[in-house]
Write an enzyme that holds these catalytic residues in place. Structure first.
Site, PDB file in Angstrom:
ATOM      1  N   ASP A   1       1.099  -1.623  -0.566  1.00  0.00           N
ATOM      2  CA  ASP A   1      -0.136  -0.510  -0.570  1.00  0.00           C
ATOM      3  C   ASP A   1       1.159   1.198   0.354  1.00  0.00           C
ATOM      4  O   ASP A   1       2.151   1.184   0.389  1.00  0.00           O
ATOM      5  CB  ASP A   1      -0.846   0.194   1.470  1.00  0.00           C
ATOM      6  CG  ASP A   1      -2.281   1.305   0.833  1.00  0.00           C
ATOM      7  OD1 ASP A   1      -2.501   1.514   0.114  1.00  0.00           O
ATOM      8  OD2 ASP A   1      -2.450   1.574   2.548  1.00  0.00           O
ATOM      9  N   SER A   2       0.511   2.299  -0.614  1.00  0.00           N
ATOM     10  CA  SER A   2       1.049   3.388  -0.454  1.00  0.00           C
ATOM     11  C   SER A   2       1.539   3.729   1.826  1.00  0.00           C
ATOM     12  O   SER A   2       2.532   4.608   0.912  1.00  0.00           O
ATOM     13  CB  SER A   2       0.467   4.869  -0.327  1.00  0.00           C
ATOM     14  OG  SER A   2      -0.628   4.964   0.192  1.00  0.00           O
TER      15      SER A   2
ATOM     16  N   TYR B   1      -0.997   8.212  -1.843  1.00  0.00           N
ATOM     17  CA  TYR B   1      -0.390   8.097  -3.671  1.00  0.00           C
ATOM     18  C   TYR B   1      -1.706   9.504  -4.380  1.00  0.00           C
ATOM     19  O   TYR B   1      -1.663   9.454  -5.808  1.00  0.00           O
ATOM     20  CB  TYR B   1      -0.928   6.663  -4.287  1.00  0.00           C
ATOM     21  CG  TYR B   1       0.264   5.599  -3.757  1.00  0.00           C
ATOM     22  CD1 TYR B   1       1.737   5.981  -2.996  1.00  0.00           C
ATOM     23  CD2 TYR B   1       0.178   4.186  -3.586  1.00  0.00           C
ATOM     24  CE1 TYR B   1       2.641   5.351  -3.480  1.00  0.00           C
ATOM     25  CE2 TYR B   1       1.325   3.335  -3.773  1.00  0.00           C
ATOM     26  CZ  TYR B   1       2.391   4.214  -3.736  1.00  0.00           C
ATOM     27  OH  TYR B   1       3.330   2.838  -3.317  1.00  0.00           O
ATOM     28  N   GLY B   2      -2.555  10.189  -3.314  1.00  0.00           N
ATOM     29  CA  GLY B   2      -3.466  10.099  -4.084  1.00  0.00           C
ATOM     30  C   GLY B   2      -3.178  11.557  -5.494  1.00  0.00           C
ATOM     31  O   GLY B   2      -4.145  12.000  -5.989  1.00  0.00           O
TER      32      GLY B   2
ATOM     33  N   CYS C   1      -4.554  -1.080  -2.159  1.00  0.00           N
ATOM     34  CA  CYS C   1      -4.419   0.571  -2.012  1.00  0.00           C
ATOM     35  C   CYS C   1      -5.492   1.070  -3.756  1.00  0.00           C
ATOM     36  O   CYS C   1      -5.393   0.280  -4.547  1.00  0.00           O
ATOM     37  CB  CYS C   1      -3.486   1.303  -2.035  1.00  0.00           C
ATOM     38  SG  CYS C   1      -3.451   3.286  -2.751  1.00  0.00           S
ATOM     39  N   ASN C   2      -6.350   1.892  -3.490  1.00  0.00           N
ATOM     40  CA  ASN C   2      -7.272   1.432  -4.641  1.00  0.00           C
ATOM     41  C   ASN C   2      -7.346   2.521  -5.499  1.00  0.00           C
ATOM     42  O   ASN C   2      -7.312   2.386  -6.782  1.00  0.00           O
ATOM     43  CB  ASN C   2      -8.546   2.681  -3.758  1.00  0.00           C
ATOM     44  CG  ASN C   2      -9.625   1.498  -3.009  1.00  0.00           C
ATOM     45  OD1 ASN C   2     -10.884   1.184  -4.090  1.00  0.00           O
ATOM     46  ND2 ASN C   2      -9.442   1.337  -2.011  1.00  0.00           N
ATOM     47  N   THR C   3      -6.144   3.348  -4.964  1.00  0.00           N
ATOM     48  CA  THR C   3      -5.354   4.635  -6.495  1.00  0.00           C
ATOM     49  C   THR C   3      -4.200   3.613  -6.767  1.00  0.00           C
ATOM     50  O   THR C   3      -4.065   3.826  -8.449  1.00  0.00           O
ATOM     51  CB  THR C   3      -4.546   5.899  -5.177  1.00  0.00           C
ATOM     52  OG1 THR C   3      -5.740   6.913  -5.149  1.00  0.00           O
ATOM     53  CG2 THR C   3      -4.044   6.506  -5.728  1.00  0.00           C
TER      54      THR C   3
ATOM     55  N   GLU D   1      -1.833   7.831   8.869  1.00  0.00           N
ATOM     56  CA  GLU D   1      -0.187   7.675   8.394  1.00  0.00           C
ATOM     57  C   GLU D   1       0.087   8.118   9.823  1.00  0.00           C
ATOM     58  O   GLU D   1       1.364   7.849  10.212  1.00  0.00           O
ATOM     59  CB  GLU D   1       0.594   8.276   7.487  1.00  0.00           C
ATOM     60  CG  GLU D   1       0.117   7.697   5.836  1.00  0.00           C
ATOM     61  CD  GLU D   1       1.078   5.985   6.453  1.00  0.00           C
ATOM     62  OE1 GLU D   1       1.647   6.385   6.463  1.00  0.00           O
ATOM     63  OE2 GLU D   1       0.412   5.407   6.144  1.00  0.00           O
TER      64      GLU D   1
ATOM     65  N   CYS E   1     -10.875   4.123   0.241  1.00  0.00           N
ATOM     66  CA  CYS E   1      -9.812   4.308   0.344  1.00  0.00           C
ATOM     67  C   CYS E   1      -8.918   3.450   1.449  1.00  0.00           C
ATOM     68  O   CYS E   1      -9.952   3.162   2.848  1.00  0.00           O
ATOM     69  CB  CYS E   1      -9.181   5.619   0.740  1.00  0.00           C
ATOM     70  SG  CYS E   1      -7.188   5.813   1.325  1.00  0.00           S
ATOM     71  N   THR E   2      -7.999   1.996   2.095  1.00  0.00           N
ATOM     72  CA  THR E   2      -7.492   1.304   2.848  1.00  0.00           C
ATOM     73  C   THR E   2      -7.103   2.053   4.109  1.00  0.00           C
ATOM     74  O   THR E   2      -7.462   1.041   4.780  1.00  0.00           O
ATOM     75  CB  THR E   2      -6.773   0.106   2.260  1.00  0.00           C
ATOM     76  OG1 THR E   2      -5.330   0.422   1.771  1.00  0.00           O
ATOM     77  CG2 THR E   2      -7.255  -0.195   1.072  1.00  0.00           C
ATOM     78  N   HIS E   3      -7.007   3.041   4.326  1.00  0.00           N
ATOM     79  CA  HIS E   3      -6.908   4.013   5.467  1.00  0.00           C
ATOM     80  C   HIS E   3      -7.700   3.844   6.685  1.00  0.00           C
ATOM     81  O   HIS E   3      -7.667   4.378   7.376  1.00  0.00           O
ATOM     82  CB  HIS E   3      -6.244   5.089   4.956  1.00  0.00           C
ATOM     83  CG  HIS E   3      -4.635   5.088   4.535  1.00  0.00           C
ATOM     84  ND1 HIS E   3      -3.577   4.568   2.982  1.00  0.00           N
ATOM     85  CD2 HIS E   3      -3.769   5.541   5.317  1.00  0.00           C
ATOM     86  CE1 HIS E   3      -3.135   4.791   3.489  1.00  0.00           C
ATOM     87  NE2 HIS E   3      -2.306   5.374   4.750  1.00  0.00           N
TER      88      HIS E   3
END
Length: 267
Positions: free
Chosen positions: A12-13, A44-45, A75-77, A153, A185-187
């Protein structure tokens, strides 16, 4: 027939993909898991598609070098930017993410679905295709959420600043009549308790971690049949500061995590 013991690589980012890793661990308890948080390049967005694609290929090569024979883009992005090129370059099963529009459409009672996501996801061709597929059934209202990834983060899951952002992004969706919100978003699943406090108990929250884990299990069973179980271990890597990553990951994983820094050539 040779029976190999591989591993599942997940990237993931940043630390958000741990929300997906938790579902993978629950679904595949005996697998060896390798997780990479690309926190040196988060978020990443706001990055270009070419940049995200380059990082995705770099991280996939690292995971394969560590023994991964299946990879999850948590990560969707990154999925939107890179899943097609990754699948064209690598022959192993690669499972991606996408906002859970289909289950959200099934869940809504008001006929209005809100999507919380990064700008990169919302502007992607894959998301546009999802809207075209399901947009005639319900009204889909989107909301970019700059800053939320960064709060996760930092481990700021309950701070006043994070709550302020959550309210800023959810209120417009509720005012449009949304009774179902997609955590795109996975976050964001790590902010679900805060989002729940902000929107109330009558709003349905939808994420895709469990569905991704089930899809991964199907792909492994179908495409890697001659494969033994692993040892149930989990290893963590980061392209950011290892100490900070270990602290944040431990809080999110709810167990002590020691994250290693990626080798120089993968930074």
């Amino acid at each position: 027939m040779t029976i190999s013991t591989g591993a599942i690589g997940v990237f993931d980012s940043g630390v958000g993909g741990l929300s997906v890793l938790q579902h993978i661990r629950q679904t595949l308890p005996h697998e060896r898991l390798i997780y990479v948080a690309d926190s040196g390049h988060v978020p990443y967005g706001d990055k270009s598609t070419d940049y995200i694609e380059q990082r995705s290929h770099t991280l996939t090569r690292f995971l394969i070098g560590q023994g991964a024979d299946a990879v999850v883009i948590a990560c969707n992005t990154a999925t939107a930017a890179a899943v097609a090129s990754l699948r064209s370059e690598f022959s192993l099963p690669i499972v991606g993410m996408e906002p859970a529009v289909k289950p959200a459409v099934a869940a809504t009672r008001s006929g209005v679905v809100g999507v919380l996501a990064t700008i990169g996801t919302l502007e992607s061709a894959r998301f546009a295709a999802l809207l075209e597929r399901y947009g005639e059934e319900v009204e889909i209202v989107t909301q970019g959420c700059p800053g939320l990834v960064e709060q996760v983060e930092l481990g700021e899951l309950n701070s006043a600043r994070t709550l302020e952002l959550v309210k800023r992004y959810t209120i417009p969706l509720l005012e449009r009549g949304a009774d179902t919100l997609i955590l795109g978003c996975t976050h964001y699943p790590f902010l679900a308790p805060l989002i729940r406090d902000a929107v109330g108990a009558n709003i349905t929250l939808v994420d895709t971690g469990a569905a991704v884990a089930l899809q991964l299990r199907r792909r492994i069973q179908t495409e890697l049949p001659a494969r033994a179980h692993g040892d149930g271990s989990t290893r963590f890597f980061t392209s950011g500061d290892a100490g900070q990553a270990s602290r944040i990951m431990s809080a999110l994983w709810k167990s002590d995590v020691v994250a290693a820094r990626l080798p120089l050539e993968f930074l």
